[in-house]
Design a protein around this motif. Structure first.
Motif, PDB file in Angstrom:
ATOM      1  N   GLU A 133       0.886  -1.067  -0.034  1.00 44.74           N
ATOM      2  CA  GLU A 133      -0.125   0.034  -0.018  1.00 44.74           C
ATOM      3  C   GLU A 133       0.755   1.220   0.140  1.00 44.74           C
ATOM      4  OE1 GLU A 133      -2.783  -0.019   3.158  1.00 44.74           O
ATOM      5  OE2 GLU A 133      -3.927  -1.899   2.391  1.00 44.74           O
ATOM      6  N   LEU A 134       1.831   1.180   0.936  1.00 48.24           N
ATOM      7  CA  LEU A 134       2.820   2.486   0.810  1.00 48.24           C
ATOM      8  C   LEU A 134       3.821   2.690  -0.192  1.00 48.24           C
ATOM      9  CD1 LEU A 134       3.124   2.528   4.894  1.00 48.24           C
ATOM     10  CD2 LEU A 134       1.588   3.564   3.485  1.00 48.24           C
ATOM     11  N   LEU A 135       4.637   1.587  -0.540  1.00 46.58           N
ATOM     12  CA  LEU A 135       5.521   1.544  -1.341  1.00 46.58           C
ATOM     13  C   LEU A 135       5.540   0.802  -2.652  1.00 46.58           C
ATOM     14  CD1 LEU A 135       8.279   0.720   1.209  1.00 46.58           C
ATOM     15  CD2 LEU A 135       7.522   3.257   0.429  1.00 46.58           C
ATOM     16  N   GLY A 136       4.327   0.381  -2.894  1.00 46.65           N
ATOM     17  CA  GLY A 136       4.095  -0.498  -4.286  1.00 46.65           C
ATOM     18  C   GLY A 136       4.578  -1.858  -4.438  1.00 46.65           C
ATOM     19  N   LEU A 137       4.124  -2.461  -5.483  1.00 48.43           N
ATOM     20  CA  LEU A 137       4.430  -3.682  -5.882  1.00 48.43           C
ATOM     21  C   LEU A 137       6.089  -4.257  -5.983  1.00 48.43           C
ATOM     22  CD1 LEU A 137       3.279  -6.505  -6.555  1.00 48.43           C
ATOM     23  CD2 LEU A 137       3.258  -5.881  -9.003  1.00 48.43           C
ATOM     24  N   GLU A 138       6.739  -3.412  -6.445  1.00 47.11           N
ATOM     25  CA  GLU A 138       8.077  -3.515  -6.417  1.00 47.11           C
ATOM     26  C   GLU A 138       8.734  -3.788  -5.089  1.00 47.11           C
ATOM     27  OE1 GLU A 138      12.347  -1.720  -8.354  1.00 47.11           O
ATOM     28  OE2 GLU A 138      10.447  -0.641  -8.684  1.00 47.11           O
ATOM     29  N   GLU A 139       8.409  -2.860  -4.379  1.00 49.52           N
ATOM     30  CA  GLU A 139       9.118  -3.095  -2.783  1.00 49.52           C
ATOM     31  C   GLU A 139       8.368  -4.215  -2.072  1.00 49.52           C
ATOM     32  OE1 GLU A 139      11.502  -1.416  -1.668  1.00 49.52           O
ATOM     33  OE2 GLU A 139      11.974  -0.044  -3.390  1.00 49.52           O
ATOM     34  N   ALA A 140       6.969  -4.475  -2.465  1.00 47.32           N
ATOM     35  CA  ALA A 140       6.562  -5.558  -1.605  1.00 47.32           C
ATOM     36  C   ALA A 140       7.073  -6.850  -2.102  1.00 47.32           C
ATOM     37  CB  ALA A 140       5.154  -5.535  -1.853  1.00 47.32           C
ATOM     38  N   ILE A 141       7.463  -7.229  -3.356  1.00 46.57           N
ATOM     39  CA  ILE A 141       8.138  -8.336  -3.741  1.00 46.57           C
ATOM     40  C   ILE A 141       9.425  -8.472  -3.375  1.00 46.57           C
ATOM     41  CG2 ILE A 141       8.531  -9.799  -5.698  1.00 46.57           C
ATOM     42  CD1 ILE A 141       5.717  -9.693  -4.925  1.00 46.57           C
TER      43      ILE A 141
END
Length: 269
Positions: A133-141
């Motif tokens: 939610e905060l940093l986006g898909l790239e950072e989450a993966i």
């Protein structure tokens, strides 16, 4: 001459009869073909509707299973921790407090409270990934890959070659891709017997693509081809109109490529 005229007239009648017969046969064949085509289209439509219904049922089942899992986590982890805390308070209140007992009581309470906070945060993260939610898909993966690599059992590599294209995914598209990748990571860690995972984001100018690869047993050996996991993945990707392809599922490794056409990317950079 009259006889010849009669023969010509007879030939004309026969020819016209033949033409009429051919027309009738053509109409019958065409009608039969149209009927067969219509039945085939109806069958395909029925199969598509059945498939969509199966995907919907899988999605509902997965949601119900997720609710049951959350209930078990709350009962087993948070509930037990709070019960232990209550027992600690009861035991302490029944005794005459000493300095050492007060220190031990405070330490035990803090440990239990810290464990409850950790469990609640983990459940909350599963329900709504904060990093996504905060940093986006790239950072989450990237975070998921780093967490798996820290375990020391599997080395997970992640690379984004799609640049800012990943930020064009809508919130629903990013969440679906995140859930699918988490499902694949879980399957690899639990069942594949792999030592390495590679996740690659790319952009070919027409599609945003995600490629997932591990060097484990393959899909068929770990018996996931017909399991809830793969059906859940298909239902999530179908919901965002993504296409996917499995390759070499029975060749000592597992590979999946997911593609989203640029026309479907509705998020803003």
């Amino acid at each position: 001459m009259e006889k010849i005229g009669d023969n010509v007239f007879l030939l004309v009648l026969i020819s016209m009869g033949g033409v009429c017969l051919l027309i009738v046969l053509f109409v019958l064949v065409f009608a039969r073909y149209q009927g067969r085509l219509l039945r085939q289209q109806e069958r395909l439509h029925a199969e598509r509707m059945k498939h969509q219904q199966e995907l919907l049922e899988v999605l509902i089942q997965s949601q119900e299973e997720e609710r049951r899992r959350i209930g078990r986590d709350l009962h087993d982890e948070v509930g037990n921790a709070l019960s232990n805390l209550r027992l600690t308070v009861d035991v302490f209140s029944a005794r005459v407090p000493t300095a050492d007992a007060m220190v031990a009581f405070t330490r035990d309470c803090k440990q239990t409270i810290d464990r409850v906070i950790k469990d609640v945060r983990a459940i909350s993260h599963d329900l709504s990934p904060v990093t996504l939610e905060l940093l986006g898909l790239e950072e989450a993966i990237a975070e998921q890959a780093e967490t798996i690599s820290r375990s020391g059992k599997i080395k997970a590599h992640f690379e984004n070659q799609a640049g800012q294209c990943v930020n064009r995914l809508s919130d629903n598209q990013a969440l679906a891709c995140y859930r699918v990748l988490c499902e694949l990571l879980t399957n690899t860690v639990r069942h594949a017997g792999a030592s390495e995972i590679n996740i690659l984001f790319s952009d070919d100018g027409n599609h945003f693509s995600i490629r997932y690869h591990d060097n484990g047993k393959g899909l068929l050996q770990n018996n996931s081809s017909k399991g809830m996991g793969m059906q859940n993945i298909e239902s999530r990707l179908s919901a965002i109109h993504a296409i996917f392809e499995l390759s070499a599922v029975n060749a000592g490794y597992f590979s999946m490529e997911i593609k989203l056409p640029h026309a479907l990317l509705t998020g803003k950079i």
